[in-house]
Structure formats: C-alpha cells, structure tokens
Design a protein around this motif. Structure first.
Motif, PDB file in Angstrom:
ATOM      1  N   ILE A 263       0.841  -1.206   0.000  1.00  0.00           N
ATOM      2  CA  ILE A 263       0.000   0.000   0.000  1.00  0.00           C
ATOM      3  C   ILE A 263       0.875   1.254   0.000  1.00  0.00           C
ATOM      4  O   ILE A 263       0.587   2.226  -0.709  1.00  0.00           O
ATOM      5  CB  ILE A 263      -0.947  -0.001   1.216  1.00  0.00           C
ATOM      6  N   GLY A 264       1.947   1.230   0.792  1.00  0.00           N
ATOM      7  CA  GLY A 264       2.862   2.368   0.831  1.00  0.00           C
ATOM      8  C   GLY A 264       3.460   2.667  -0.528  1.00  0.00           C
ATOM      9  O   GLY A 264       3.647   3.830  -0.907  1.00  0.00           O
ATOM     10  N   SER A 265       3.742   1.620  -1.286  1.00  0.00           N
ATOM     11  CA  SER A 265       4.281   1.807  -2.637  1.00  0.00           C
ATOM     12  C   SER A 265       3.257   2.490  -3.533  1.00  0.00           C
ATOM     13  O   SER A 265       3.585   3.403  -4.291  1.00  0.00           O
ATOM     14  CB  SER A 265       4.681   0.447  -3.226  1.00  0.00           C
ATOM     15  N   ARG A 266       2.004   2.067  -3.434  1.00  0.00           N
ATOM     16  CA  ARG A 266       0.941   2.697  -4.237  1.00  0.00           C
ATOM     17  C   ARG A 266       0.727   4.157  -3.827  1.00  0.00           C
ATOM     18  O   ARG A 266       0.328   4.985  -4.643  1.00  0.00           O
ATOM     19  CB  ARG A 266      -0.366   1.928  -4.081  1.00  0.00           C
ATOM     20  N   LEU A 267       0.994   4.467  -2.561  1.00  0.00           N
ATOM     21  CA  LEU A 267       0.823   5.841  -2.064  1.00  0.00           C
ATOM     22  C   LEU A 267       2.106   6.672  -2.197  1.00  0.00           C
ATOM     23  O   LEU A 267       2.145   7.820  -1.766  1.00  0.00           O
ATOM     24  CB  LEU A 267       0.401   5.814  -0.588  1.00  0.00           C
ATOM     25  N   ASP A 268       3.145   6.077  -2.770  1.00  0.00           N
ATOM     26  CA  ASP A 268       4.445   6.749  -2.920  1.00  0.00           C
ATOM     27  C   ASP A 268       5.067   7.124  -1.586  1.00  0.00           C
ATOM     28  O   ASP A 268       5.708   8.169  -1.449  1.00  0.00           O
ATOM     29  CB  ASP A 268       4.336   8.001  -3.802  1.00  0.00           C
ATOM     30  N   VAL A 269       4.880   6.270  -0.574  1.00  0.00           N
ATOM     31  CA  VAL A 269       5.513   6.499   0.725  1.00  0.00           C
ATOM     32  C   VAL A 269       6.938   5.973   0.659  1.00  0.00           C
ATOM     33  O   VAL A 269       7.167   4.791   0.414  1.00  0.00           O
ATOM     34  CB  VAL A 269       4.746   5.782   1.857  1.00  0.00           C
ATOM     35  N   VAL A 270       7.901   6.874   0.866  1.00  0.00           N
ATOM     36  CA  VAL A 270       9.307   6.485   0.832  1.00  0.00           C
ATOM     37  C   VAL A 270       9.930   6.598   2.216  1.00  0.00           C
ATOM     38  O   VAL A 270      10.722   5.767   2.617  1.00  0.00           O
ATOM     39  CB  VAL A 270      10.097   7.351  -0.185  1.00  0.00           C
ATOM     40  N   ASP A 271       9.552   7.640   2.954  1.00  0.00           N
ATOM     41  CA  ASP A 271      10.133   7.832   4.283  1.00  0.00           C
ATOM     42  C   ASP A 271       9.074   8.365   5.251  1.00  0.00           C
ATOM     43  O   ASP A 271       7.906   8.530   4.904  1.00  0.00           O
ATOM     44  CB  ASP A 271      11.348   8.768   4.222  1.00  0.00           C
ATOM     45  N   GLU A 272       9.510   8.643   6.459  1.00  0.00           N
ATOM     46  CA  GLU A 272       8.596   9.089   7.524  1.00  0.00           C
ATOM     47  C   GLU A 272       7.907  10.401   7.165  1.00  0.00           C
ATOM     48  O   GLU A 272       6.755  10.637   7.530  1.00  0.00           O
ATOM     49  CB  GLU A 272       9.388   9.249   8.832  1.00  0.00           C
ATOM     50  N   GLU A 273       8.597  11.245   6.432  1.00  0.00           N
ATOM     51  CA  GLU A 273       8.018  12.532   6.038  1.00  0.00           C
ATOM     52  C   GLU A 273       6.781  12.325   5.169  1.00  0.00           C
ATOM     53  O   GLU A 273       5.773  13.030   5.307  1.00  0.00           O
ATOM     54  CB  GLU A 273       9.070  13.354   5.268  1.00  0.00           C
ATOM     55  N   ASP A 274       6.856  11.313   4.273  1.00  0.00           N
ATOM     56  CA  ASP A 274       5.704  11.002   3.425  1.00  0.00           C
ATOM     57  C   ASP A 274       4.528  10.522   4.271  1.00  0.00           C
ATOM     58  O   ASP A 274       3.373  10.859   4.002  1.00  0.00           O
ATOM     59  CB  ASP A 274       6.065   9.925   2.397  1.00  0.00           C
ATOM     60  N   THR A 275       4.824   9.720   5.296  1.00  0.00           N
ATOM     61  CA  THR A 275       3.769   9.222   6.180  1.00  0.00           C
ATOM     62  C   THR A 275       3.093  10.380   6.903  1.00  0.00           C
ATOM     63  O   THR A 275       1.869  10.401   7.058  1.00  0.00           O
ATOM     64  CB  THR A 275       4.344   8.226   7.199  1.00  0.00           C
ATOM     65  N   ASP A 276       3.878  11.352   7.353  1.00  0.00           N
ATOM     66  CA  ASP A 276       3.316  12.525   8.043  1.00  0.00           C
ATOM     67  C   ASP A 276       2.333  13.279   7.144  1.00  0.00           C
ATOM     68  O   ASP A 276       1.307  13.780   7.608  1.00  0.00           O
ATOM     69  CB  ASP A 276       4.430  13.471   8.492  1.00  0.00           C
ATOM     70  N   LEU A 277       2.640  13.349   5.845  1.00  0.00           N
ATOM     71  CA  LEU A 277       1.760  14.045   4.905  1.00  0.00           C
ATOM     72  C   LEU A 277       0.414  13.339   4.768  1.00  0.00           C
ATOM     73  O   LEU A 277      -0.605  13.979   4.512  1.00  0.00           O
ATOM     74  CB  LEU A 277       2.432  14.158   3.531  1.00  0.00           C
ATOM     75  N   LEU A 278       0.411  12.011   4.928  1.00  0.00           N
ATOM     76  CA  LEU A 278      -0.833  11.252   4.783  1.00  0.00           C
ATOM     77  C   LEU A 278      -1.870  11.661   5.818  1.00  0.00           C
ATOM     78  O   LEU A 278      -3.066  11.651   5.544  1.00  0.00           O
ATOM     79  CB  LEU A 278      -0.551   9.753   4.904  1.00  0.00           C
ATOM     80  N   TYR A 279      -1.403  12.019   7.004  1.00  0.00           N
ATOM     81  CA  TYR A 279      -2.322  12.424   8.071  1.00  0.00           C
ATOM     82  C   TYR A 279      -3.081  13.704   7.709  1.00  0.00           C
ATOM     83  O   TYR A 279      -4.150  13.967   8.247  1.00  0.00           O
ATOM     84  CB  TYR A 279      -1.568  12.645   9.385  1.00  0.00           C
ATOM     85  N   ARG A 280      -2.512  14.500   6.822  1.00  0.00           N
ATOM     86  CA  ARG A 280      -3.102  15.799   6.507  1.00  0.00           C
ATOM     87  C   ARG A 280      -3.946  15.787   5.223  1.00  0.00           C
ATOM     88  O   ARG A 280      -4.383  16.850   4.765  1.00  0.00           O
ATOM     89  CB  ARG A 280      -1.997  16.848   6.406  1.00  0.00           C
ATOM     90  N   LEU A 281      -4.147  14.600   4.636  1.00  0.00           N
ATOM     91  CA  LEU A 281      -4.956  14.541   3.422  1.00  0.00           C
ATOM     92  C   LEU A 281      -6.401  14.924   3.737  1.00  0.00           C
ATOM     93  O   LEU A 281      -6.954  14.501   4.745  1.00  0.00           O
ATOM     94  CB  LEU A 281      -4.952  13.121   2.850  1.00  0.00           C
ATOM     95  N   PRO A 282      -7.024  15.719   2.870  1.00  0.00           N
ATOM     96  CA  PRO A 282      -8.439  16.062   3.093  1.00  0.00           C
ATOM     97  C   PRO A 282      -9.320  14.820   2.922  1.00  0.00           C
ATOM     98  O   PRO A 282      -8.957  13.876   2.222  1.00  0.00           O
ATOM     99  CB  PRO A 282      -8.728  17.108   2.012  1.00  0.00           C
ATOM    100  N   ASP A 283     -10.481  14.842   3.542  1.00  0.00           N
ATOM    101  CA  ASP A 283     -11.382  13.689   3.514  1.00  0.00           C
ATOM    102  C   ASP A 283     -11.872  13.344   2.109  1.00  0.00           C
ATOM    103  O   ASP A 283     -12.223  12.199   1.838  1.00  0.00           O
ATOM    104  CB  ASP A 283     -12.586  13.921   4.428  1.00  0.00           C
ATOM    105  N   ASP A 284     -11.906  14.333   1.212  1.00  0.00           N
ATOM    106  CA  ASP A 284     -12.413  14.059  -0.133  1.00  0.00           C
ATOM    107  C   ASP A 284     -11.312  13.571  -1.086  1.00  0.00           C
ATOM    108  O   ASP A 284     -11.572  13.336  -2.263  1.00  0.00           O
ATOM    109  CB  ASP A 284     -13.101  15.301  -0.711  1.00  0.00           C
ATOM    110  N   ASP A 285     -10.090  13.403  -0.583  1.00  0.00           N
ATOM    111  CA  ASP A 285      -9.003  12.887  -1.419  1.00  0.00           C
ATOM    112  C   ASP A 285      -9.288  11.415  -1.734  1.00  0.00           C
ATOM    113  O   ASP A 285      -9.580  10.631  -0.834  1.00  0.00           O
ATOM    114  CB  ASP A 285      -7.666  13.020  -0.680  1.00  0.00           C
TER     115      ASP A 285
END
Length: 201
Positions: A154-176
């Motif tokens: 799933i992380g690969s599909r979301l382009d998660v490479v490091d912890e910084e990318d994970t932090d950005l996921l928390y801030r995604l709007p609900d309609d994303d």
C-alpha cells in the motif's frame, strides 16, 4: 482492547476484530496473493529435489509494488554514485542473488498471506459479527510478515518512501480519493506495531 493485539498466556497473540475489519484484512491478503503470483505446480516435477535447485528470475519485477516487496540486494545511494562499470557489476550481483533467492522469498510471502486468510476464514465460520482472533506464536510471526508486506504494498501505491511522506498522509483532506487507502495503511501500521510489542520478550 478492540483492534489491538494482546499477548496470550504461553505465547501468541489475540485481537478483537469486527466483520468489516476481518473483511478488509482478508481482501487485502487475497490481493497480495494475486500480486505475488502462484507457486510452482506441485506436479510440475517428479523429482522433489529439483525444486531446491530451480532458479528464479534474474531481472527485477516491472510492478513498483513487487519491486518494493522484492528489492535488489545491491542498491542504494552507493550504487547510484558508482561508476558505470561498478554499477553494472552491482547489477550482475543483484541479478545473481535474485535468481537464487526470489522463489523462496515469494513462497514465504505467499505462505504468510495464506496463513492470514485461513485464520480469518476459521474465525468467520465460527459465527456472525466480530470475534477474537487467537494466534499461536508461529501464526503471529506469519501475521507480522503479512502485515509488513501489506503495508509495503500500500505504501508503494501511495508513494511512501520515508517518515516525512507518512506525516503528509495524516493531513490529506477527507475528499481525497487516496483517503481509504491511507486509512488502511495507517490502521495496518497500528496493528503491526501492536503485534510487535506483544511478541517482544
């Protein structure tokens, strides 16, 4: 506690899952199995030792998720900074390593995903609604491997490479449109972390 692994007396772990959670994990494990692909046919050879010496692929998979699940043994910043000759040498080393290890790695990941599906199927057949899943120590290790693979996929599909990318996921709007996948990624991470802590001596 619902949704959190807890230790069982004598080893292993238990977790309370509702019907939706059971369905999500099972569906993801099935998709992982489909992605990894089938194993060699049992009747493909009459010589049981032949499979021990069968060779796997030497080239990395084209799918980025499979590349994350089965990375090159020799890669990283050092390889990227190497000369053309050194890079080619590293590529050959990776190809050789992959040829002799990828079949076993695929089999291990397949076994882990199947263990998850079977344990959830046994749980689902026990009755309606949520239930408490109880895993032996060995089953817990298989679950841990499968949860890790699911998060990598799933992380690969979301382009998660490091912890910084994970932090950005928390801030995604609900309609994303990625939000459901993000929620699954974060939830599986919590399950994985709880299972690790449960299995620690």
């Amino acid at each position: 506690m619902p949704g959190q692994f807890e230790p069982l007396p004598g080893g292993g772990a238990a977790v309370a899952l509702d019907e939706v959670e059971i369905s999500i994990i099972r569906s993801l494990a099935v998709q992982l199995l489909e992605l990894i692909g089938p194993g060699p046919a049992e009747d493909a050879t009459e010589d049981p030792l032949a499979e021990l010496f069968s060779e796997g692929p030497s080239e990395p998979p084209a799918d980025p998720v499979l590349q994350r699940l089965f990375p090159d043994a020799y890669s990283g910043p050092d390889v990227e900074a190497a000369s053309a000759e050194q890079a080619e040498e590293q590529r050959q080393y990776s190809a050789e390593f992959r040829r002799f290890t990828e079949n076993d790695l695929r089999a291990g990941k397949r076994d882990n995903a199947l263990a998850v599906i079977r344990s959830l199927d046994a749980l689902a057949s026990a009755g309606e609604g949520g239930a408490v899943l109880k895993l032996s120590t060995e089953e817990s290790q298989q679950w841990l491997g499968a949860l890790n693979d699911l998060r990598l996929a799933i992380g690969s599909r979301l382009d998660v490479v490091d912890e910084e990318d994970t932090d950005l996921l928390y801030r995604l709007p609900d309609d994303d449109p990625r939000k459901p996948m993000v929620m699954a990624y974060l939830w599986l991470g919590g399950l994985q972390e709880a299972l690790v802590e449960t299995l620690m001596p």
